[in-house]
Design a protein around this motif. Structure first.
Motif, short mmCIF file in Angstrom:
data_model
loop_
_atom_site.label_atom_id
_atom_site.label_comp_id
_atom_site.label_asym_id
_atom_site.label_seq_id
_atom_site.Cartn_x
_atom_site.Cartn_y
_atom_site.Cartn_z
N ARG A 130 0.84 -1.20 0.00
CA ARG A 130 0.00 0.00 0.00
C ARG A 130 0.88 1.25 0.00
O ARG A 130 0.63 2.21 -0.72
CB ARG A 130 -0.91 -0.02 1.24
N ARG A 131 1.92 1.24 0.80
CA ARG A 131 2.88 2.35 0.83
C ARG A 131 3.48 2.60 -0.53
O ARG A 131 3.82 3.72 -0.88
CB ARG A 131 4.02 1.95 1.77
N MET A 132 3.69 1.49 -1.27
CA MET A 132 4.34 1.60 -2.57
C MET A 132 3.35 1.93 -3.69
O MET A 132 3.72 2.01 -4.85
CB MET A 132 5.07 0.30 -2.91
N GLY A 133 2.08 2.08 -3.32
CA GLY A 133 1.08 2.47 -4.30
C GLY A 133 0.62 1.36 -5.22
O GLY A 133 0.05 1.62 -6.29
N LYS A 134 0.86 0.12 -4.84
CA LYS A 134 0.39 -1.00 -5.67
C LYS A 134 -1.10 -1.22 -5.41
O LYS A 134 -1.61 -0.91 -4.33
CB LYS A 134 1.16 -2.28 -5.33
N LYS A 135 -1.76 -1.78 -6.43
CA LYS A 135 -3.20 -1.98 -6.32
C LYS A 135 -3.58 -3.45 -6.34
O LYS A 135 -4.71 -3.83 -6.12
CB LYS A 135 -3.90 -1.30 -7.52
N ARG A 136 -2.61 -4.27 -6.70
CA ARG A 136 -2.92 -5.68 -6.89
C ARG A 136 -1.86 -6.52 -6.20
O ARG A 136 -0.67 -6.16 -6.22
CB ARG A 136 -2.92 -5.97 -8.39
N VAL A 137 -2.28 -7.59 -5.55
CA VAL A 137 -1.31 -8.52 -4.97
C VAL A 137 -1.52 -9.91 -5.54
O VAL A 137 -2.64 -10.28 -5.91
CB VAL A 137 -1.39 -8.59 -3.42
N ILE A 138 -0.42 -10.65 -5.62
CA ILE A 138 -0.51 -12.05 -6.01
C ILE A 138 0.24 -12.86 -4.95
O ILE A 138 1.07 -12.34 -4.21
CB ILE A 138 0.12 -12.31 -7.40
N ALA A 139 -0.10 -14.14 -4.88
CA ALA A 139 0.58 -15.01 -3.93
C ALA A 139 0.57 -16.43 -4.48
O ALA A 139 -0.27 -16.78 -5.31
CB ALA A 139 -0.12 -14.97 -2.58
N GLU A 140 1.52 -17.22 -3.99
CA GLU A 140 1.48 -18.66 -4.22
C GLU A 140 0.96 -19.28 -2.93
O GLU A 140 1.05 -18.67 -1.86
CB GLU A 140 2.88 -19.18 -4.52
N THR A 141 0.45 -20.47 -3.03
CA THR A 141 0.11 -21.13 -1.78
C THR A 141 0.24 -22.64 -1.93
O THR A 141 0.02 -23.17 -3.02
CB THR A 141 -1.29 -20.73 -1.28
#
Lengths: 426, 271
Positions: A130-141
């Protein structure tokens, strides 16, 4: 809060006394990684050039946030009010009684929101995104715990979220797939290779390479390229810091032994790290022994593995004679991975942490034991740590103390474990 | 003189742009790879980029992943790939060969030994997908000793500072990755190519080649306006996968590649 002065034991009982002569040493001056992300000869940044700038930005931003009081306060606040920290350190009286040895304490990460320690790191990383201004996250699980944690925190902050999960894991952790979908995440089953965690990471990396400008990759363990192993470790330090304070209050002494399961190794490093300087505290990481240490049948990198480079880091991994990554097996999806976090490789070299393994069968036995005599259904991952505790505790003295990291709860595993154990509904 | 330098000197003299073809060694099998190499040279390919198959090719799109899988399932190993290159050289194929590889197979083989054996086999350079200049210290001296080139990638996300750092370590040529993403065909090319290539040239006198996503003759033509050479991979690999080990494979691939090289061989009409 000031800690009471720790009482340190001189004598040691050990499961493998031949390998640990003399008292356990502290690691004075231990500082890792270096500025380039190397943990001694391990770690580093072995990634496609497209990701290098993003990793540099992330490192810079993280180092600023790490020293930023506001960020840290925010992080602590969410850990407390959203995730449910601090987690209890529970004295397992009946388990202790049954094993007739060391006093067994369980660090109850399983009580956290979403069901495992994973959420500590996810909150940290999404605050950073959020601090870096990103709007999307991805993850592996793998087991789905990291995916569920990411989906939850993403929902809370209004992020778009995609989770990559091996198709085999989608099947054996079905419950978590439903949870992620209900939380608004897109779950992408990965059908390449053996369709487990490693392939999910490959696919997440491909997504990240493609969408690097808008997307933050919430890597779920102390693995990958710098700064991930360091940053993920730092976000989990709350586990060990709390445990240290709690054990000094409750047992009036430092523990003699810490036990945690090791897939990538995030829950283990979170517990171990704040004790590294405590001489006398022995630590054991438990890898997945699967069906035994035979090629392709386990995920114990320190048993059958050798030095290599995979998915961003140089470390111990399971590979064949030609440097191709070997298939792995474990009853627990979260430990079913061919490589181990680079800092674990270093801590093993330094002889500060011992690594052993528990087989599927031993883990399932630990799973049942805890359920039946403590009324706690552990995650199959954490059951590996329990299996080792069950082996070790009887050989320790009654005034000795061990802490087992109960990294997650077993709700997700109920269906799979019932199948493996041959349980029927009626 | 390294064959790569020779090739670019030749191209400059002829006032031509180069064509680099990527195929995965061992797909459909290693004998066919040798035949394909010879045929590609005849079809007008200037430099061969030969992939060492790897179990976890995280920088590759699905076409190259599948090729890697096919090659591995048919027994391709690092050692056998090097032997195949020896065979290619015995077949009088003289074009430069660059090995395109992930790090683990060559690290496991032993970096120094690999560099030595690769040189003996007739390799001219390496392109390591997972080895940014920061981590590339290991084999540097051996590479120089054997006069092998280390080809580095520059990406659209590379800062000018990084481009400077990369330029200092690079030799042979610099490979500009035309877009963010994995390998694979794309319908159109990025607009940023020209300005990025210009930035690279500010810091390096090496030839700049452009790849990733180039699959059509018109892409080749457009990209060649700014680059010294153009790389085509997935479009060829996909065809190899579709045809498989059939008698018409070599002829069909040759024909496909000729159509891609053709825009570079037309007499120049503009400056």
């Amino acid at each position: 809060m000031r800690n009471p002065r720790p009482k340190i034991h001189k004598s040691k009982a050990s499961s493998r006394p031949a390998e640990t002569p003399g008292p356990i040493g502290a690691l004075p001056g231990y500082q890792a990684p270096d500025a380039a992300g190397h943990f001694g000869p391990y770690g580093g940044r072995f990634v496609p050039e497209t990701l290098m700038s993003a990793l540099e930005d992330l490192t810079r931003e993280y180092l600023v946030a790490r020293d930023d009081r506001f960020f840290q306060r925010q992080f602590r606040d969410y850990l407390q009010k959203y995730a449910g920290r601090p987690t209890p350190l529970y004295f397992a009286a009946r388990l202790t009684e049954k094993l007739k040895g060391a006093q067994i304490f369980l660090k109850r990460e399983d009580l956290l929101h979403t069901g495992a320690h994973k959420i500590n790191n996810v909150i940290g990383q999404i605050l950073l995104a959020r601090r870096m201004g990103k709007k999307r996250v991805i993850a592996e699980t793998g087991a789905g715990q990291h995916g569920v944690a990411t989906a939850s925190v993403a929902a809370m902050f209004g992020f778009e979220c995609t989770v990559y999960m091996g198709a085999t894991d989608v099947q054996r952790q079905e419950l978590n797939v439903y949870r992620m979908r209900m939380l608004g995440a897109k779950v992408v089953p990965v059908t390449a290779g053996q369709q487990t965690l490693k392939e999910a990471i490959n696919e997440a990396m491909r997504d990240w390479v493609t969408n690097v400008r808008t997307t933050h990759y919430v890597l779920g363990t102390v693995y990958g390229a710098h700064p991930y192993p360091m940053m993920v470790r730092d976000f989990h330090l709350c586990i060990g810091r709390e445990a240290r304070e709690q054990v000094l209050l409750q047992a009036k002494q430092l523990p003699d032994l810490l036990i945690a399961c090791v897939g990538g190794g995030s829950n283990a490093i979170g517990l171990f790290y704040p004790f590294l300087q405590d001489a006398g505290v022995k630590m054991v990481g438990v890898e997945a022994g699967g069906e035994g240490i035979k090629p392709g049948k386990h995920a114990a990198r320190f048993q059958g593995g050798s030095l290599g480079v995979l998915q961003g880091a140089k470390t111990y991994l399971l590979q064949d004679a030609d440097g191709q990554i070997m298939p792995t097996h474990s009853v627990s999806a979260g430990l079913d991975y061919a490589a181990v976090g680079p800092e674990h490789s270093l801590l093993r070299d330094l002889k500060r942490v011992d690594y052993t393994y528990a087989t599927d069968k031993e883990a399932l036995a630990g799973f049942q034991t805890l359920a039946k005599i403590e009324g706690i259904i552990p995650a199959l991952e954490s059951a590996h740590a329990l299996a080792h505790a069950i082996k070790t505790a009887p050989r320790m003295k009654k005034d000795q103390v061990m802490i087992v990291n109960l990294s997650g709860r077993g709700d997700k595993d109920v269906y799979h474990a019932a199948k493996v154990l041959g349980l029927k509904p009626v | 003189m390294n064959r790569i330098d020779q090739k670019f000197a030749e191209l400059r003299k002829k006032n031509q742009k180069g064509f680099i073809a990527y195929i995965c060694a061992g797909d459909p099998d290693l004998d066919t790879t040798a035949e394909l190499a010879v045929a590609l040279e005849k079809a007008g390919v200037d430099i061969l980029e030969l992939g060492i198959p790897f179990s976890d090719p995280l920088a590759d799109g699905v076409v190259n992943q599948e090729a890697s899988q096919r090659a591995l399932s048919r027994g391709a190993t690092v050692d056998k790939v090097l032997k195949t290159i020896q065979k290619i050289r015995r077949m009088e194929c003289t074009m430069p060969i660059v090995l395109y590889t992930y790090y683990n197979p060559i690290f496991h083989y032993g970096l120094e030994k690999f560099i030595h054996d690769a040189k003996q086999s007739g390799v001219d350079g390496f392109l390591n997908l997972e080895l940014p200049p920061e981590e590339a210290g290991g084999g540097e001296r051996a590479m120089k000793k054997h006069e092998l080139h280390t080809i580095f990638l520059v990406a659209p996300t590379s800062s000018e500072e990084r481009i400077r750092k990369i330029s200092k370590k690079a030799s042979g040529f610099i490979y500009y990755v035309s877009r963010e993403g994995v390998t694979g065909e794309r319908s159109s090319m990025e607009n940023s190519i020209e300005s990025m290539v210009r930035t690279i040239r500010k810091h390096s006198r090496l030839p700049v080649v452009v790849g990733f996503g180039i699959s059509k003759p018109e892409h080749v033509r457009d990209v060649a306006k700014v680059a010294d050479a153009v790389v085509v991979g997935s479009s060829i690999v996909k065809k190899i996968g579709e045809i498989g080990k059939k008698p018409n494979l070599i002829a069909d691939i040759s024909k496909h590649v000729k159509s891609l090289v053709e825009p570079l061989r037309r007499p120049k009409t503009t400056k």
